[in-house]
Design a protein around this motif. Sequence first.
Motif, PDB file in Angstrom:
ATOM      1  N   LEU A 260       1.444  -1.063  -0.054  1.00 45.48           N
ATOM      2  CA  LEU A 260       0.085   0.368  -0.170  1.00 45.48           C
ATOM      3  C   LEU A 260       0.552   1.235   0.137  1.00 45.48           C
ATOM      4  CD1 LEU A 260      -2.591  -1.047   2.483  1.00 45.48           C
ATOM      5  CD2 LEU A 260      -2.925  -0.729  -0.365  1.00 45.48           C
ATOM      6  N   GLU A 261       1.813   0.814   1.360  1.00 46.54           N
ATOM      7  CA  GLU A 261       2.791   2.747   1.052  1.00 46.54           C
ATOM      8  C   GLU A 261       3.644   2.205  -0.305  1.00 46.54           C
ATOM      9  OE1 GLU A 261       4.550   1.877   4.715  1.00 46.54           O
ATOM     10  OE2 GLU A 261       2.833   2.662   5.492  1.00 46.54           O
ATOM     11  N   ARG A 262       4.052   1.419  -0.668  1.00 48.61           N
ATOM     12  CA  ARG A 262       5.163   1.678  -1.954  1.00 48.61           C
ATOM     13  C   ARG A 262       4.964   1.911  -3.710  1.00 48.61           C
ATOM     14  NH1 ARG A 262       7.866  -3.745  -4.971  1.00 48.61           N
ATOM     15  NH2 ARG A 262       8.508  -3.172  -6.694  1.00 48.61           N
ATOM     16  N   TYR A 263       2.980   1.524  -3.106  1.00 46.84           N
ATOM     17  CA  TYR A 263       2.462   2.256  -4.764  1.00 46.84           C
ATOM     18  C   TYR A 263       1.429   2.966  -4.474  1.00 46.84           C
ATOM     19  CZ  TYR A 263       4.011  -2.402  -6.482  1.00 46.84           C
ATOM     20  OH  TYR A 263       4.787  -3.552  -6.970  1.00 46.84           O
ATOM     21  N   GLN A 264       1.554   3.907  -3.047  1.00 44.56           N
ATOM     22  CA  GLN A 264       1.050   4.903  -2.273  1.00 44.56           C
ATOM     23  C   GLN A 264      -0.517   4.427  -2.938  1.00 44.56           C
ATOM     24  OE1 GLN A 264       2.820   8.263  -5.314  1.00 44.56           O
ATOM     25  NE2 GLN A 264       4.816   8.133  -4.148  1.00 44.56           N
ATOM     26  N   LEU A 265      -0.730   3.620  -2.229  1.00 44.92           N
ATOM     27  CA  LEU A 265      -2.526   3.841  -2.690  1.00 44.92           C
ATOM     28  C   LEU A 265      -3.586   3.755  -0.964  1.00 44.92           C
ATOM     29  CD1 LEU A 265      -2.490  -0.642  -3.854  1.00 44.92           C
ATOM     30  CD2 LEU A 265      -2.994   1.971  -5.161  1.00 44.92           C
TER      31      LEU A 265
END
Length: 120
Positions: free
Chosen positions: A42-47
Motif C-alpha cells: 500500500l505504501e509502495r504503490y501509494q494506495l
Amino acid sequence: MAEPSPARRLVPIIESELYFLIARYLSAGPCRRAAQVLVQELERYQLLRKRLDWEGNEHNRSYEELVLSNKHVAPDHQLQICQRIGPMLDKEIPPSISRVTSLLGAGRQSLLRTAKGTLI
C-alpha cells in the motif's frame, strides 16, 4: 531482475479506505505477516488515502500515520460494518431464507440484491 511498477492510477477514496480497513483487520489477527506485506504494498504503490495541507496540496501518508489520524477505527471496524450490512438490507429487501446471513450469498441471499431481484 527489477520488478515492473504498476501503472499509476487515481485510487477512489472508498477503495483506499477498504485497503486500509483490510490491513487494520489483518494486523490484529493471526495473519499479521500478511498485514505487514499488504502495508508495504500500500505504501509502495501509494494506495493509502492522502492528506491535504492547508493550501489544498496532497501528501502521501504512511499506514501508521493513517492509523494515528483515525484512532476511532478499531482493527475490527470492517468486521463490524459487515455484521451490520446484512440485517439492514434484510429489513429493506427480505432474503429468501431469513436468518441465513453470508457475505458470499447468491441471488436473493446476496448482499448485492435489489428490490427487483437483480444484482447490481
